[in-house]
Enzyme design. Sequence first.
Site, PDB file in Angstrom:
ATOM      1  N   GLY A 122       0.781  -1.224   0.000  1.00 50.53           N
ATOM      2  CA  GLY A 122       0.000   0.000   0.000  1.00 50.53           C
ATOM      3  C   GLY A 122       0.813   1.274   0.000  1.00 50.53           C
ATOM      4  O   GLY A 122       0.249   2.373  -0.049  1.00 50.53           O
ATOM      5  N   LYS A 123       2.149   1.180   0.039  1.00 49.25           N
ATOM      6  CA  LYS A 123       2.987   2.377   0.067  1.00 49.25           C
ATOM      7  C   LYS A 123       2.976   3.087  -1.284  1.00 49.25           C
ATOM      8  O   LYS A 123       2.592   2.521  -2.310  1.00 49.25           O
ATOM      9  CB  LYS A 123       4.415   2.002   0.469  1.00 49.25           C
ATOM     10  CG  LYS A 123       4.524   1.398   1.871  1.00 49.25           C
ATOM     11  CD  LYS A 123       4.191   2.415   2.943  1.00 49.25           C
ATOM     12  CE  LYS A 123       4.049   1.806   4.325  1.00 49.25           C
ATOM     13  NZ  LYS A 123       5.247   1.181   4.851  1.00 49.25           N
ATOM     14  N   ASN A 124       3.452   4.325  -1.296  1.00 52.62           N
ATOM     15  CA  ASN A 124       3.505   5.086  -2.550  1.00 52.62           C
ATOM     16  C   ASN A 124       4.268   4.330  -3.620  1.00 52.62           C
ATOM     17  O   ASN A 124       3.914   4.374  -4.808  1.00 52.62           O
ATOM     18  CB  ASN A 124       4.150   6.450  -2.318  1.00 52.62           C
ATOM     19  CG  ASN A 124       3.309   7.362  -1.447  1.00 52.62           C
ATOM     20  OD1 ASN A 124       2.661   6.912  -0.502  1.00 52.62           O
ATOM     21  ND2 ASN A 124       3.321   8.658  -1.745  1.00 52.62           N
TER      22      ASN A 124
END
Length: 371
Positions: free
Chosen positions: A184-186
């Site tokens: 879910g990180k950038n």
Amino acid sequence: MIPFVDLQTQYRSIRDDIRAAVDRVLDGGAYVLGPEVAAFEHEFAAYVETSFAVGVNSGTSALHLALLAAGVGPGDEVVTVPFTFVATVAAIRYTGARPVFVDIDPCTLTMDVTRVESVVTARTKAVIPVHLYGQPADMDPLMALARRRNLVVIEDAAQAHGARYKGRPVGSLGDFGCFSFYPGKNLGAYGEGGMIVTSDPEAAERLRLLRDWGAKEKYHHDMLGYNYRMEGLQGAILRVKLRHLDEWNARRRAAAGLYTLGLKNQPYGLPRTMSYAEPVFHIYAIRTNERDRLRQYLQAEGIHTGIHYPVPVHLQPGYADPAYPAGSVPHAEAAARQVLSLPLYPEITSGHIDTVADALARFAPTGEMAA
């Protein structure tokens, strides 16, 4: 329904390139480390403007190895904040060192660097500022203190891929920068992954040994090491995604701007961008004293939200320290009671943002902002 995050839409936009990258790994047979990981390390180091990058299997492992490479061990103290994901503090504990907490700045939710010097002792070895939610901590005064007191600075940039501080990429400002590639990180892998960046060649070499059983060559172990290697598939996937990161971050900033515009006259505490910062809005968190009730209301309206984070680390049973009872870190504790993360991802539409803002207005048309 408005999801909190939408990974499937992003995948569909780059599916052909991802499948080609995966096929390269499967055809080549280098499933652990290998040429794709090495290429990603080179490209990521260039992106964050450091000399070296060392790929590992998670952001937690990145923090752990950075601390070890810095020489942190039993009897040492490491200064950090309690308003963060627990991995920041867990990594300190893994080394045998003691976490020392300072409070956050209530405007930025990042480390209040003016408080650090007051807790530095003869045992203090390192400081870990956390670029929480993709908001850079105030690094220049912290680095000045660190150089004056001979401290190692390890940036927890797990949520801040591409963020900048006074024009410089976060992760390149301290002695080490640690990144997470949780999905879910950038910049997210399709599984787990992490990276340590540094411009110290000796530290980089030590990190490479530490991540791979302490071995320069197979079955010859020069030091106690760990099985923290990055997988080839993740390296290949992340190479594809890195090419899109700046565009995705620009979309996140645009979405954050729409939220701020739509909520500016509503009774919520909103994220603030400091003059030194170019954030990347991994999270867009508002603050309200009615957080739990508001979250239930939005869920009923078909709007998914998150809480990052509901319990500060010093109040977690597994990390309790008598030196930090309830009330000892007040700004962090207040934030934990008040923050609510709104849906935000590069593909979110302006219509969805308007829907969220309208729902927030219906819930609380009047009232006072959270402290």
